[in-house]
Motif scaffolding. Structure first.
Motif, PDB file in Angstrom:
ATOM      1  N   LYS A 129       0.823  -1.215   0.000  1.00 12.97           N
ATOM      2  CA  LYS A 129       0.000   0.000   0.000  1.00 12.97           C
ATOM      3  C   LYS A 129       0.855   1.262   0.000  1.00 12.97           C
ATOM      4  O   LYS A 129       0.381   2.336  -0.374  1.00 12.97           O
ATOM      5  CB  LYS A 129      -0.934   0.001   1.209  1.00 12.97           C
ATOM      6  N   PRO A 164       4.245  -3.970  -5.866  1.00 10.30           N
ATOM      7  CA  PRO A 164       3.267  -3.009  -6.393  1.00 10.30           C
ATOM      8  C   PRO A 164       2.897  -3.306  -7.846  1.00 10.30           C
ATOM      9  O   PRO A 164       3.760  -3.607  -8.677  1.00 10.30           O
ATOM     10  CB  PRO A 164       3.991  -1.666  -6.277  1.00 10.30           C
ATOM     11  N   ALA A 165       1.613  -3.258  -8.151  1.00 14.58           N
ATOM     12  CA  ALA A 165       1.108  -3.494  -9.505  1.00 14.58           C
ATOM     13  C   ALA A 165      -0.312  -2.952  -9.589  1.00 14.58           C
ATOM     14  O   ALA A 165      -0.906  -2.564  -8.580  1.00 14.58           O
ATOM     15  CB  ALA A 165       1.139  -4.980  -9.846  1.00 14.58           C
ATOM     16  N   ASP A 166      -0.876  -2.913 -10.789  1.00 11.66           N
ATOM     17  CA  ASP A 166      -2.262  -2.509 -11.013  1.00 11.66           C
ATOM     18  C   ASP A 166      -3.018  -3.665 -11.676  1.00 11.66           C
ATOM     19  O   ASP A 166      -2.417  -4.437 -12.427  1.00 11.66           O
ATOM     20  CB  ASP A 166      -2.317  -1.266 -11.914  1.00 11.66           C
ATOM     21  N   PRO A 167      -4.306  -3.864 -11.426  1.00 11.81           N
ATOM     22  CA  PRO A 167      -5.192  -3.010 -10.626  1.00 11.81           C
ATOM     23  C   PRO A 167      -5.052  -3.225  -9.119  1.00 11.81           C
ATOM     24  O   PRO A 167      -5.688  -2.535  -8.337  1.00 11.81           O
ATOM     25  CB  PRO A 167      -6.585  -3.460 -11.104  1.00 11.81           C
ATOM     26  N   HIS A 168      -4.266  -4.216  -8.724  1.00 11.61           N
ATOM     27  CA  HIS A 168      -3.985  -4.442  -7.309  1.00 11.61           C
ATOM     28  C   HIS A 168      -2.575  -4.998  -7.191  1.00 11.61           C
ATOM     29  O   HIS A 168      -2.012  -5.506  -8.170  1.00 11.61           O
ATOM     30  CB  HIS A 168      -5.010  -5.413  -6.691  1.00 11.61           C
ATOM     31  N   ASP A 292       6.593   4.076 -11.176  1.00 12.69           N
ATOM     32  CA  ASP A 292       5.504   3.960 -12.149  1.00 12.69           C
ATOM     33  C   ASP A 292       5.903   3.057 -13.305  1.00 12.69           C
ATOM     34  O   ASP A 292       5.077   2.286 -13.814  1.00 12.69           O
ATOM     35  CB  ASP A 292       5.113   5.340 -12.670  1.00 12.69           C
ATOM     36  N   LYS A 295       5.885  -0.587 -11.981  1.00 13.57           N
ATOM     37  CA  LYS A 295       4.513  -1.072 -11.854  1.00 13.57           C
ATOM     38  C   LYS A 295       3.917  -1.388 -13.223  1.00 13.57           C
ATOM     39  O   LYS A 295       3.226  -2.402 -13.395  1.00 13.57           O
ATOM     40  CB  LYS A 295       3.645  -0.045 -11.125  1.00 13.57           C
ATOM     41  N   THR A 299       2.581  -5.001 -14.377  1.00 12.73           N
ATOM     42  CA  THR A 299       1.198  -5.135 -14.829  1.00 12.73           C
ATOM     43  C   THR A 299       1.145  -5.719 -16.234  1.00 12.73           C
ATOM     44  O   THR A 299       0.326  -6.601 -16.526  1.00 12.73           O
ATOM     45  CB  THR A 299       0.494  -3.769 -14.792  1.00 12.73           C
ATOM     46  N   TYR A 324      -8.697 -11.018  -4.253  1.00 16.80           N
ATOM     47  CA  TYR A 324      -9.309  -9.707  -4.465  1.00 16.80           C
ATOM     48  C   TYR A 324     -10.729  -9.855  -5.027  1.00 16.80           C
ATOM     49  O   TYR A 324     -11.624  -9.068  -4.704  1.00 16.80           O
ATOM     50  CB  TYR A 324      -8.446  -8.852  -5.387  1.00 16.80           C
TER      51      TYR A 324
END
Length: 364
Positions: A129, A164-168, A292, A295, A299, A324
């Motif tokens: 987080k 850290p990654a997206d969407p989670h 960024d 990440k 992703t 998730y």
């Protein structure tokens, strides 16, 4: 049976308050259990409450005690959990490590004199987080039979890793054995069979009756009686399937926890101090490049994997995807509680004068 996450949280906080945890500690404990249930990890959710209550009664843990810093540098910590709940010492430690890693790029800690800390992923996600890499490990009660052994020696020895990654964030959170004992406990409560080759008897024959396995694991883990059998290492029953690699993974966790903390080995936590040990590490990936960009690269890699050709009727999921998905669904429909756990909640609630959720608040 389903119950809202908020109702579960209120019940747990009231019980922990009655057990003399501070409001802050009770809220944390409740959050770790509700979080596990929301993510579909019911083995580490509210079904653990009766066990925690027994540990308070036998003074394995002391609700009013707090963790202590024994040794500290700019990048490391040695913590004495001081028989506080494992979640309390672990969250305290992870918050300290996050602050250190933001200053020094990396930080690690060992906790001694601790106990069960819930899901390892809870603490690694604390780091994620904040845009950091988190690693969390623990040893446990003796449950796992080493390669070719007829008796348990190692714990299920959980490992969690986040990035850290997206969407989670990427979240790997699992035992270094075939399975955690909690999953067998849940199956036993439901009267269900073990679906895979998870556990063996004293002759190393695979067992599928969850109640039989749970009864045996309880004797191994909670008494000085040491019957044979236990949970298998990753790789299962035979060396030909590389179960020695799972054995090695479990040993690595044992070295980082019980040995490094100078605490009990998993094999010895059923006698004497009844203590667990934990190891944590936090890394700032921004030291190695723009966060960024990192990440985005992660992703992209995961999206490529998710879209690989796959078996009809199946779906490729990255570790963390399923949890998730469960989290979002269970926030709406409530968390699932089996009847045996509901009975335990009623017993604990009656003992501490806390109103258990009524049948009217539980949906079929």
């Amino acid at each position: 049976m389903r119950i809202s996450a908020e109702t579960e949280r209120e019940f747990l906080q009231a019980v922990f308050k009655a057990q003399h945890f501070s409001d802050q500690d009770g809220a944390l404990l409740a959050d770790t259990l509700v979080d596990a249930d929301l993510r579909g990890i019911s083995s580490h959710g509210i079904q653990r409450l009766a066990w925690y209550t027994r540990m308070i009664k036998d003074h394995t843990l002391e609700p009013e005690q707090q963790p202590k810093i024994l040794k500290e540098s700019s990048t490391s910590l040695l913590i004495d959990a001081n028989k506080s709940m494992g979640q309390i010492a672990s969250a305290f430690t992870m918050n300290k490590l996050i602050a250190k890693a933001k200053q020094s790029s990396i930080a690690m800690a060992v906790i001694r004199n601790s106990n069960h800390f819930g899901t390892a992923g809870y603490y690694s996600r604390m780091a994620a987080k904040q845009g950091l890499i988190g690693i969390s490990t623990t040893n446990t009660r003796p449950l796992v039979v080493p390669t070719n052994s007829l008796e348990a020696f190692l714990g299920s020895n959980a490992l969690a890793f986040t990035f850290p990654a997206d969407p989670h964030p990427f979240v790997f959170d699992g035992a270094t054995a075939v399975v955690s004992s909690g999953k067998i406990q849940v199956l036993a409560k439901k009267g269900e069979q073990i679906p895979g080759d998870w556990a063996v008897d004293e002759n190393r024959h695979v067992l599928h009756d969850a109640k039989t396995v749970e009864d045996n694991l309880a004797k191994i883990a909670f008494s000085e009686e040491r019957p044979g059998g236990g949970v298998l290492t990753l790789g299962g029953q035979d060396e030909v399937n590389s179960n020695y690699k799972g054995f090695g993974n479990s040993l690595i966790i044992e070295l980082l926890t019980g040995i490094l903390a100078q605490g009990s080995l998993s094999a010895d936590t059923n006698t004497g101090k009844h203590d667990f040990s934990q190891f944590f590490m936090v890394i700032d990936p921004a030291f190695f490049g723009d966060l960024d960009v990192l990440k985005a690269n992660v992703t992209n890699m995961f999206d490529r994997i998710r879209h690989l050709k796959h078996l009809p009727g199946t779906k490729i999921m990255i570790p963390g995807d399923r949890e998730y998905k469960h989290y979002d669904e269970n926030l709406v429909q409530g968390v699932s509680i089996d009847e045996a756990t509901l009975d335990e909640m009623r017993a604990v609630g009656d003992e501490f004068g806390v109103t258990v959720p009524s049948e009217a608040s539980v949906e079929d």
